[in-house]
Write a protein that holds these residues in place. Structure first.
Motif, PDB file in Angstrom:
ATOM      1  N   UNK A   1       6.621   7.995   3.459  1.00 10.81           N
ATOM      2  CA  UNK A   1       5.833   6.922   2.852  1.00 10.81           C
ATOM      3  C   UNK A   1       4.769   7.527   1.948  1.00 10.81           C
TER       4      UNK A   1
ATOM      5  N   UNK B   1       2.768  -0.475   8.363  1.00 13.78           N
ATOM      6  CA  UNK B   1       2.211  -0.105   7.053  1.00 13.78           C
ATOM      7  C   UNK B   1       3.250  -0.318   5.946  1.00 13.78           C
ATOM      8  N   UNK B   2       4.486   0.109   6.209  1.00 15.23           N
ATOM      9  CA  UNK B   2       5.534  -0.007   5.193  1.00 15.23           C
ATOM     10  C   UNK B   2       5.830  -1.470   4.890  1.00 15.23           C
TER      11      UNK B   2
ATOM     12  N   UNK C   1     -10.675  -6.689   4.644  1.00 15.74           N
ATOM     13  CA  UNK C   1      -9.992  -5.444   4.318  1.00 15.74           C
ATOM     14  C   UNK C   1     -10.720  -4.785   3.155  1.00 15.74           C
TER      15      UNK C   1
ATOM     16  N   UNK D   1       0.819  -1.215   0.000  1.00 19.27           N
ATOM     17  CA  UNK D   1       0.000   0.000   0.000  1.00 19.27           C
ATOM     18  C   UNK D   1       0.850   1.261   0.000  1.00 19.27           C
TER      19      UNK D   1
ATOM     20  N   UNK E   1      -9.460  -2.342   7.464  1.00 21.80           N
ATOM     21  CA  UNK E   1      -8.065  -2.099   7.105  1.00 21.80           C
ATOM     22  C   UNK E   1      -7.984  -1.708   5.623  1.00 21.80           C
TER      23      UNK E   1
ATOM     24  N   UNK F   1     -11.174  -7.161  12.127  1.00 20.53           N
ATOM     25  CA  UNK F   1      -9.788  -6.710  11.996  1.00 20.53           C
ATOM     26  C   UNK F   1      -9.703  -5.195  11.897  1.00 20.53           C
ATOM     27  N   UNK F   2      -8.649  -4.637  12.461  1.00 19.15           N
ATOM     28  CA  UNK F   2      -8.412  -3.191  12.380  1.00 19.15           C
ATOM     29  C   UNK F   2      -6.945  -2.933  12.067  1.00 19.15           C
ATOM     30  N   UNK F   3      -6.715  -1.791  11.436  1.00 21.15           N
ATOM     31  CA  UNK F   3      -5.364  -1.366  11.096  1.00 21.15           C
ATOM     32  C   UNK F   3      -5.244   0.107  11.491  1.00 21.15           C
ATOM     33  N   UNK F   4      -4.038   0.660  11.500  1.00 22.60           N
ATOM     34  CA  UNK F   4      -3.903   2.081  11.828  1.00 22.60           C
ATOM     35  C   UNK F   4      -4.836   2.925  10.950  1.00 22.60           C
TER      36      UNK F   4
ATOM     37  N   UNK G   1       1.184   3.468  -2.641  1.00 21.69           N
ATOM     38  CA  UNK G   1       1.810   2.784  -3.763  1.00 21.69           C
ATOM     39  C   UNK G   1       1.124   1.440  -3.996  1.00 21.69           C
ATOM     40  N   UNK G   2      -0.176   1.391  -3.766  1.00 17.47           N
ATOM     41  CA  UNK G   2      -0.868   0.115  -3.924  1.00 17.47           C
ATOM     42  C   UNK G   2      -1.385  -0.055  -5.331  1.00 17.47           C
TER      43      UNK G   2
ATOM     44  N   UNK H   1     -14.177   1.305   9.007  1.00 17.88           N
ATOM     45  CA  UNK H   1     -13.278   0.668   9.962  1.00 17.88           C
ATOM     46  C   UNK H   1     -12.395  -0.401   9.318  1.00 17.88           C
TER      47      UNK H   1
ATOM     48  N   UNK I   1      -1.312  -6.380   7.120  1.00 21.75           N
ATOM     49  CA  UNK I   1      -2.718  -6.067   6.829  1.00 21.75           C
ATOM     50  C   UNK I   1      -3.483  -5.483   7.997  1.00 21.75           C
TER      51      UNK I   1
END
Lengths: 378, 97, 469
Positions: free
Chosen positions: C151, B34-35, C238, B1, C134, B50-53, C154-155, C132, B39
Motif C-alpha cells: 500500500x 485503510x485500503x 479527521x 488515502x 484519523x 474518533x481513532x484510526x490505525x 495515494x490521497x 490522534x 475513516x
C-alpha cells in the motif's frame, strides 16, 4: 542535628498517614518517616475495597467506626477519595455455603452487629444481575463501597501536612532506642527524638517490633490484582467469594479490578514482587464461571502490593508490651484499607490519652509473645 | 488515502459494521480498513474521539476493533480471513465487550 | 502451531523475530540448543524486514537492498532447526525465566533456561496537537503498509514530517513506488549540526555515509522539503490541515495524510517488566537496558539484543543477536560449536561507527518532545500536557505517582506512546533529569490478554506450578 517531635510515626501507608493526621488534629506534632513515598506499597495499590462485610469479629468495631469516617471522608481529608458506596456482596456458590452465611449473620445479630444482611436468590440477582445462575444467594453490607487507594492515601498525607504533621519521604528508619524519657529514632536522615512512637511500618513492621523485644510471626505477602480495560457498566456492588478466592469490582471508569488474595512472590528488601500467573489463571477461571459476561474482557495490567499478614489474619493494634510510649499498628492481612481512617483516630486517641473507647481487645501484640501470662492490653 | 501497488492476489471479503469490504489475503485487518478508505475504527472510551490505525506495529492500540465477536483486538496484528466480521468500537459503551 | 504443542521447557526462548531474534535463533539452534522464537506478527522480519517472506512488492528497487538482506537472515533461521512461532504474543516474562505466551487465543506458561529479548524498537512519541486524528499516522506505519501489503499513500495531499534517517528512507520508498508525497517537513533542529559535526569523520567512514547522501539527493530532487520548527495537525473528526512554522511564519496546508517520525527508541516494556535494570541515554533521549559485551542484562539468564539494547539499526541488531546467542550456548553447553565471536565484534564496531553523528544530527526538537497546553500526551486515557505539567508542579515526582493521579500510561498501550513524554515533562517541570525521574514501573501482562486466554492456561500446569512454589 536531632529533630524533636511529639510522636514519630514509622510508615507512610494509609495507616501511618491517618494516624499522623489524627495526631495533628489533636494538636500534637508528629513526624512521619517513610522509606519510599506515601502509598508506595499496599496502601496505594490495593483493590480499594471499603468493606465491613465478612470481617473477623475482633475488628468489626474498628471497621464500623471507620465506615462512619468514610461516609464523611471529604470533610475529613478534603478529597472525596473516589469513594462510592454501592455495597459489598458475598456470593454463595452452593446451598451449604449459604447455610453457613445464614448462621454467621444470625450470630452477628446476637452480638449486636446488623450490617450484614442475608440475600436469597432473587435478591442476589437484583443486586448483581450478571452473576451466574448457579449461585443461590449471599450476604450484603449495603454501606460498603470502594475508593481510589492511592488518592486516598495521598489525601490523608496532604491533610496531615496541612494540619501540622511533618512527613519525610525517602528516609529509612534504622533503629530506635530509649533516650532518657524519650525515644530516639535513628533514620537515614539523622535522629529524631519523641516521647511516643507509632509502628505503622506494614510489611517491615516486624523489624521494628523485634528491636523492642517483641518478635512477631509476620508474613510478608503480596496479594495480586488484575485490571481489565474499560467495560460497559454491568455491576455496581463489590462482589466477594469465600469458598474460592475472589474479589471483583467495577470502577466508575468502567475498568474491572479482580483480586481476592492469590499471592505473588514478595521481595520486600527490593520493593519488588513476582507475579504468579498460574494463580492468576485460577482467578480468571473463577471470574469466567461466575460472570460469563467477562469472558472476552481484556486484562491490561496485573500487580501486587507488599504488605503484612499475621497468622490469625487480624492486625496488631495497640500498645507495645515492652516499651512504654510505643504503639503498634500493622499486619492488616490484606484488608486494612477500609480500617485506615478509624484506626488512625484510635491510635491518636491511644497516644494522646492512653486508652480508647473503641473495642480493640484481641488485636494486641501480646497474643504473639511467648509469655502468655502477660495480659493483652488494649 | 492508500492504493495497492500490486493487483491480483486472493480476494477475501470481510464484513465491516455490516458492510462487505474487499480485502486481500495477506492483509492485516487494519491494512484492509485503510485500503478500503474506512475513516476510523473506533471512538475513545474517555471523550468519544474518533481513532484510526496509527502505528501498524502493535504498540499504539488505536486500531482496537471487535473481530468475530471478540472485543479490543489489535487490527494491525490480525490477518484477514474470508467471512470475518469486524465491528468498530464505540467508546465506553461497547469497549472491550 | 497451537499453544498446547509447545514443550514445557526450552533451552532458549527468543522473543521477537526481527534481525536480532532471527540471527540469535539461528546460532543457538545450530549449536544444538532447543530454541523457540516467538513473534506476534503473522510473519518474521520484525519492522525492518517486515513481511520479508510475503511482501507483494516484487520490484526489489522499491524497498532497496537493505530490506532484502533480511531474506538470507530469515532463511538461515528457518533452516537452523529453531522452532519459529508467529502470531505468538509473549505477555509475561519473570525473573525466573518463565514465559507467558498466547497463540491463537490460548495461553501457555513455559520455562526457559536462557532468554534473548529481541523486541526491537518503536517510534518515539510525537506529541503534537492533533496527532490522534484519523489521517495522522507514523512514518513507520506507512512503511509497514508498503512492505506488508504494497500500500502506498495515494490521497489528495500526503505530508511527511519530523526528523531522522527513516524519514528520508520512507520518502524515497514512496517516491520509487509511485506513491503520493507532496511535502517533506524537516523538523531537524538546525543547531544540531554543532554537536554532530565533531562526529562527522567517523560518519564519513561508516557505511551509513554514502547511503545517506544518495538518499537525501534522491528525495530532494523529487519532493519539496521545508525546514520547520513548529507543527500541528488540525481537523475535527479527521485530519484536514497541517499547520507548520517555517522561517518564523505559520503556513497551513490542506492534507489528508500526515506521516510523523522523530526517530526510534528501544521497546523496553518486556525487559522492564522482567526486572531488567535500565538507564537513560542522553544522546538518544530514551531508556535502554544496561547490558554487557554479550548483551546480558542485570537479570541472570536474560539478554537483550538488537535495537532493544540501544538504537543502532538492523545490521548491528543481527550481530548483537549472534553474540547474545553465542553467550547462551557457551553457558548451557560449553562443548557446542559456535561461530567465532571476534569477527562479529569487529563487524559490530564497524557498523556502530557513525552512529553518534546520526544521533546528534537527528536529535528531535525539545518542543516536539515536551508539549504544552491541551496537546494529548497519553493517547489512551487522553491526558494533556497541561495536566502532566501542573501535577508535576504540585509535587508529583515520578511517572508512577503521575499514573495514579492522572491515569496516564494506564490504558491498553501501557505507556508505550506516552512514557518518554511523561518522564521528560516531569524532569522539565521539576528541574531534574529524566534519569532521576525514571520510567513507569511496568507489570505483566506486557500485552493485554483476554480473561478467556488466561483462564485457558492448562489446569494441570497451573496446579503443578502451584505445588512447586
Amino acid at each position: 542535628m536531632t529533630r524533636t517531635a511529639d510522636v514519630v510515626v514509622i510508615g507512610g501507608g494509609i495507616h501511618g498517614c491517618s494516624t499522623a493526621l489524627h495526631l495533628a488534629l489533636r494538636g500534637l506534632k508528629p513526624i512521619l518517616v517513610e522509606k519510599d513515598y506515601a502509598g508506595r506499597h499496599a496502601s496505594g495499590v490495593n483493590a480499594g475495597g471499603v468493606r465491613q462485610l465478612a470481617r473477623h469479629v475482633a475488628e468489626i468495631p474498628l471497621s464500623i467506626a471507620s465506615m462512619a469516617l468514610w461516609e464523611r471522608i471529604e470533610e475529613l481529608v478534603g478529597d472525596d477519595c473516589g469513594f462510592a458506596s454501592h455495597g459489598t456482596v458475598l456470593v454463595a456458590e452452593s446451598e451449604e455455603e449459604l447455610a453457613g452465611f445464614r448462621a454467621r449473620v444470625e450470630d452477628l445479630r446476637l452480638k449486636g452487629f446488623t450490617h450484614e444482611e442475608l440475600l436469597d436468590r432473587r435478591e442476589l440477582k437484583e443486586l448483581v444481575p450478571a452473576v451466574s445462575d448457579h449461585c443461590p444467594g449471599g450476604v450484603v453490607s449495603r454501606r460498603d463501597g470502594a475508593a481510589d487507594p492511592f488518592r486516598t492515601t495521598q489525601a490523608f498525607r496532604r491533610r496531615a501536612v496541612e494540619k501540622g504533621a511533618e512527613i519525610i519521604e525517602g528516609v529509612r528508619v534504622s533503629g530506635l532506642a530509649r533516650s532518657g524519657s524519650a525515644w530516639r529514632v535513628e533514620t537515614s536522615d539523622g535522629p529524631i527524638e519523641a516521647p511516643k512512637v507509632v509502628n505503622a511500618a506494614g510489611a517491615w513492621a516486624d523489624r521494628i517490633a523485634a528491636q523492642l523485644g517483641e518478635p512477631v510471626p509476620l508474613e510478608v505477602i503480596a496479594p495480586m490484582l488484575m485490571v481489565t480495560s474499560r467495560l460497559p457498566e454491568f455491576i455496581a456492588p463489590v462482589v466477594i467469594l469465600r469458598s474460592r478466592k475472589l474479589s471483583f469490582k467495577q470502577l466508575g471508569n468502567g475498568t474491572v479490578v479482580i483480586g481476592g488474595g492469590h499471592l505473588a512472590e514478595p521481595h520486600r528488601d527490593e520493593n519488588r514482587t513476582v507475579l504468579d500467573w498460574p494463580k492468576l489463571a485460577i482467578s480468571a477461571r473463577t471470574v469466567w464461571e461466575l460472570f460469563p459476561v467477562m469472558r472476552e474482557a481484556t486484562i491490561v495490567r496485573a500487580w501486587a502490593g507488599i504488605e503484612a499478614s499475621m497468622p490469625d489474619e487480624i492486625p496488631v493494634v495497640g500498645l507495645s508490651t515492652t516499651s512504654e510510649g510505643v504503639f503498634h499498628q500493622f499486619g492488616f492481612c490484606g484488608h486494612g484499607f477500609q480500617l485506615g481512617p478509624a484506626t488512625g483516630a484510635v491510635m491518636a486517641e491511644l497516644v494522646a490519652t492512653g486508652s480508647t473507647n473503641t473495642p480493640i481487645d484481641g488485636l494486641g501484640i501480646a497474643r504473639f509473645l511467648p509469655d502468655r501470662a502477660r495480659p493483652a492490653r488494649s | 488515502m492508500f492504493k495497492r501497488l500490486v493487483e491480483g492476489g486472493t480476494a477475501v471479503t470481510l464484513t465491516v459494521d455490516g458492510t462487505p469490504v474487499e480485502a486481500r489475503a495477506g492483509d492485516s485487518v487494519a491494512a484492509a480498513l485503510l485500503a478500503a478508505g474506512i475513516g476510523h475504527c473506533r471512538t475513545t472510551p474517555v471523550t468519544g474521539a474518533p481513532r484510526a490505525p496509527y502505528c501498524l506495529m502493535g504498540v499504539c492500540f488505536d486500531c482496537l476493533v471487535t473481530i468475530d465477536g471478540v472485543g479490543s483486538r489489535q487490527a494491525c496484528l490480525v490477518p484477514v480471513r474470508d467471512g470475518m466480521t469486524v465491528e468498530s468500537q464505540q467508546g465506553k459503551r461497547e469497549a472491550g465487550r | 502451531m497451537n499453544a498446547a504443542d509447545l514443550a514445557s521447557t526450552y533451552d532458549l526462548v527468543v522473543i521477537g523475530g526481527g534481525p536480532a531474534g532471527l540471527a540469535a535463533a539461528a546460532v543457538a539452534a545450530r549449536a544444538g540448543l532447543s530454541t523457540v522464537l516467538f513473534d506476534e506478527n503473522p510473519g518474521v522480519g520484525g519492522q525492518i524486514y517486515r513481511a520479508i517472506a510475503s511482501t507483494p512488492l516484487k520490484d526489489r528497487a522499491i524497498l532497496g537492498d537493505d530490506y532484502w538482506a533480511g531474506e538470507a537472515l530469515a532463511a538461515e533461521a528457518g533452516a537452523s532447526g529453531a522452532l519459529i512461532v508467529t502470531g505468538a504474543t509473549v505477555w509475561s516474562l519473570d525473573p525466573g525465566l518463565g514465559v507467558g505466551v498466547s497463540i491463537a487465543g490460548a495461553a501457555r506458561l513455559i520455562q526457559a533456561r536462557r532468554i534473548i529479548i529481541a523486541t526491537g524498537s518503536l517510534e518515539r512519541p510525537f506529541p503534537i496537537d492533533g496527532w490522534t486524528l484519523p489521517g495522522v499516522m507514523t512514518a513507520g506505519a506507512a512503511q509497514t503498509a508498503l512492505k506488508a501489503q504494497g500500500l502506498v499513500p495515494d490521497g489528495c495531499t500526503t505530508v511527511l514530517a519530523g526528523t531522522g534517517p527513516l524519514l528520508w528512507l520512507l520518502a524515497a520508498q514512496i517516491v520509487r513506488a509511485g506513491g503520493k508525497l507532496d511535502m517533506l517537513l524537516d523538523a531537524t533542529p538546525g543547531a544540531n549540526w554543532q554537536r554532530a559535526a565533531i562526529h562527522l569523520p567517523d560518519f564519513v567512514l561508516s557505511p551509513y555515509f554514502s547511503k545517506g547522501m544518495s538518499l537525501l539527493q534522491e528525495v530532494r530532487g523529487r519532493v519539496p522539503v521545508v525546514r520547520v520548527d513548529g507543527l500541528k495537525a488540525v481537523g475535527e473528526d479527521r485530519l484536514r490541515e497541517v499547520v507548520y512554522r517555517a522561517k518564523g511564519r505559520e503556513h497551513r496546508l490542506a492534507a489528508d495524510l500526515l506521516l510523523l517520525h522523530q526517530g526510534v527508541v528501544p521497546n523496553v516494556n518486556l525487559a522492564l517488566a522482567a526486572g531488567v535494570t535500565h538507564r537513560w541515554n542522553e544522546r538518544q533521549l530514551c531508556f535502554e537496558p544496561v547490558v554487557d559485551a554479550d548483551f546480558a542484562t542485570s537479570v541472570p539468564g536474560i539478554a537483550v539484543a538488537g535495537d532493544g539494547a540501544g538504537i543502532a539499526g538492523g545490521a548491528v541488531a543481527a550481530e548483537r543477536g549472534r553474540l547474545a546467542a553465542i553467550a547462551a550456548v557457551r553457558a548451557l553447553d560449553p562443548s557446542a560449536r559456535v561461530p567465532d565471536a571476534q569477527p562479529i565484534r569487529q563487524r559490530l564496531q564497524r557498523e556502530e561507527r557513525g552512529r553518534a553523528f546520526l544521533d546528534w544530527l537527528y536529535r528531535p526538537h525539545d518542543a516536539l518532545r515536551r508539549p504544552n497546553g491541551d496537546t494529548l500526551v497519553c493517547r489512551c486515557e487522553e491526558v494533556t500536557a497541561r495536566q502532566v505539567r501542573d501535577t508535576a508542579r504540585l509535587g508529583c515526582e515520578g511517572p508512577n505517582q503521575m499514573k495514579a493521579f492522572l491515569r496516564c500510561g494506564m490504558g491498553p498501550c501501557q505507556g508505550r506512546l506516552c512514557g518518554l513524554t511523561v518522564t521528560e515533562l516531569i524532569a522539565a517541570e521539576r528541574g531534574t533529569t529524566p534519569e532521576a525521574v525514571g520510567y513507569y514501573r511496568l507489570r505483566p501482562p506486557v500485552k493485554p490478554i483476554t480473561l478467556g486466554e488466561l483462564a485457558s492456561l492448562p489446569k494441570s500446569e497451573a496446579e503443578r506450578k502451584a505445588v512447586e512454589r
